[in-house]
Design a protein around this motif. Structure first.
Motif, PDB file in Angstrom:
ATOM      1  N   ASN A 155       0.825  -1.202   0.000  1.00 51.20           N
ATOM      2  CA  ASN A 155       0.000   0.000   0.000  1.00 51.20           C
ATOM      3  C   ASN A 155       0.865   1.260   0.000  1.00 51.20           C
ATOM      4  O   ASN A 155       0.543   2.237  -0.677  1.00 51.20           O
ATOM      5  CB  ASN A 155      -0.943   0.006   1.199  1.00 51.20           C
ATOM      6  N   MET A 187       2.117   1.691  -3.489  1.00 50.93           N
ATOM      7  CA  MET A 187       1.017   2.119  -4.355  1.00 50.93           C
ATOM      8  C   MET A 187       0.691   3.603  -4.140  1.00 50.93           C
ATOM      9  O   MET A 187       0.418   4.318  -5.099  1.00 50.93           O
ATOM     10  CB  MET A 187      -0.234   1.264  -4.107  1.00 50.93           C
ATOM     11  N   GLN A 188       0.717   4.063  -2.886  1.00 50.08           N
ATOM     12  CA  GLN A 188       0.461   5.483  -2.622  1.00 50.08           C
ATOM     13  C   GLN A 188       1.552   6.338  -3.259  1.00 50.08           C
ATOM     14  O   GLN A 188       1.270   7.378  -3.851  1.00 50.08           O
ATOM     15  CB  GLN A 188       0.399   5.754  -1.114  1.00 50.08           C
ATOM     16  N   THR A 203       0.956   6.373  -6.973  1.00 46.29           N
ATOM     17  CA  THR A 203      -0.271   7.115  -7.278  1.00 46.29           C
ATOM     18  C   THR A 203      -0.017   8.611  -7.350  1.00 46.29           C
ATOM     19  O   THR A 203      -0.566   9.302  -8.194  1.00 46.29           O
ATOM     20  CB  THR A 203      -1.349   6.814  -6.211  1.00 46.29           C
ATOM     21  N   LEU A 227      -2.192  -0.414 -12.750  1.00 56.24           N
ATOM     22  CA  LEU A 227      -2.006   0.888 -12.109  1.00 56.24           C
ATOM     23  C   LEU A 227      -2.992   1.906 -12.664  1.00 56.24           C
ATOM     24  O   LEU A 227      -3.559   2.708 -11.920  1.00 56.24           O
ATOM     25  CB  LEU A 227      -0.567   1.379 -12.283  1.00 56.24           C
ATOM     26  N   HIS A 234      -6.202   1.234 -11.051  1.00 52.45           N
ATOM     27  CA  HIS A 234      -6.114   1.653  -9.650  1.00 52.45           C
ATOM     28  C   HIS A 234      -6.283   3.171  -9.523  1.00 52.45           C
ATOM     29  O   HIS A 234      -6.992   3.654  -8.641  1.00 52.45           O
ATOM     30  CB  HIS A 234      -4.768   1.215  -9.058  1.00 52.45           C
ATOM     31  N   PRO A 245      -6.461  -2.437  -3.099  1.00 59.47           N
ATOM     32  CA  PRO A 245      -5.927  -2.501  -4.463  1.00 59.47           C
ATOM     33  C   PRO A 245      -5.970  -3.923  -5.037  1.00 59.47           C
ATOM     34  O   PRO A 245      -4.960  -4.569  -5.212  1.00 59.47           O
ATOM     35  CB  PRO A 245      -4.498  -1.982  -4.308  1.00 59.47           C
ATOM     36  N   ILE A 280      -3.873  -5.202  -8.143  1.00 61.20           N
ATOM     37  CA  ILE A 280      -2.437  -5.409  -7.931  1.00 61.20           C
ATOM     38  C   ILE A 280      -2.172  -6.655  -7.111  1.00 61.20           C
ATOM     39  O   ILE A 280      -1.151  -7.310  -7.268  1.00 61.20           O
ATOM     40  CB  ILE A 280      -1.815  -4.171  -7.243  1.00 61.20           C
TER      41      ILE A 280
END
Length: 150
Positions: free
Chosen positions: A91, A94-95, A98, A129, A132, A146, A149
């Motif tokens: 996570n 991913m943040q 993002t 992605l 997402h 997510p 992913i």
């Protein structure tokens, strides 16, 4: 077993330092910690840092990439990510992805979707992605998992 570990630690401490060198920290006292200076691309193969060779080919056109640096406008933060059981490090990555402006803007451009060559039913990380980013857009859900992913 713990007694053996303690004995080994005591023996190591008594025998002296593990490394025969010391790390010294030098105070800069008002000096800048680093200096940014322009890099000259001369095309030389081996040279100092200031004489970096030009790339043979670019993975993405530099002019287009530079147009995607930064955010065109301020936006609110999108949805947070829920932990789906030991996914906190995923996570965090991913943040970070993002909110990486050039990558985010590339994904929003739909350029990858037009040129993606993955076969239907197989996994493409960049397509996941893109999906997402659509899911966490500001104004939507407060938090998401997510799934694409995972």
């Amino acid at each position: 077993v713990m007694g053996e570990v303690d004995a080994a630690l005591r023996e190591a401490q008594e025998s002296g330092p593990l490394l025969d060198r010391r790390v010294e920290f030098i105070s800069l006292k008002g000096q800048r910690a680093f200096e940014m200076r322009p890099v000259k691309a001369t095309g030389k193969k081996d040279g100092p840092v200031d004489d970096c060779p030009r790339p043979i080919r670019y993975l993405y056109p530099p002019a287009k990439l530079s147009s995607w640096m930064g955010w065109p406008r301020a936006e609110t933060v999108g949805a947070g990510l829920r932990n789906a059981g030991n996914t906190c490090y995923l996570n965090a990555v991913m943040q970070a992805l993002t909110y990486c402006a050039p990558l985010h803007r590339y994904c929003e451009s739909a350029e990858h979707k037009r040129s993606c060559t993955t076969v239907a039913g197989t996994f493409c990380g960049l397509c996941a992605l893109v999906d997402h980013l659509k899911e966490v857009k500001p104004g939507g859900a407060r938090s998401v998992v997510p799934k694409a992913i995972l």
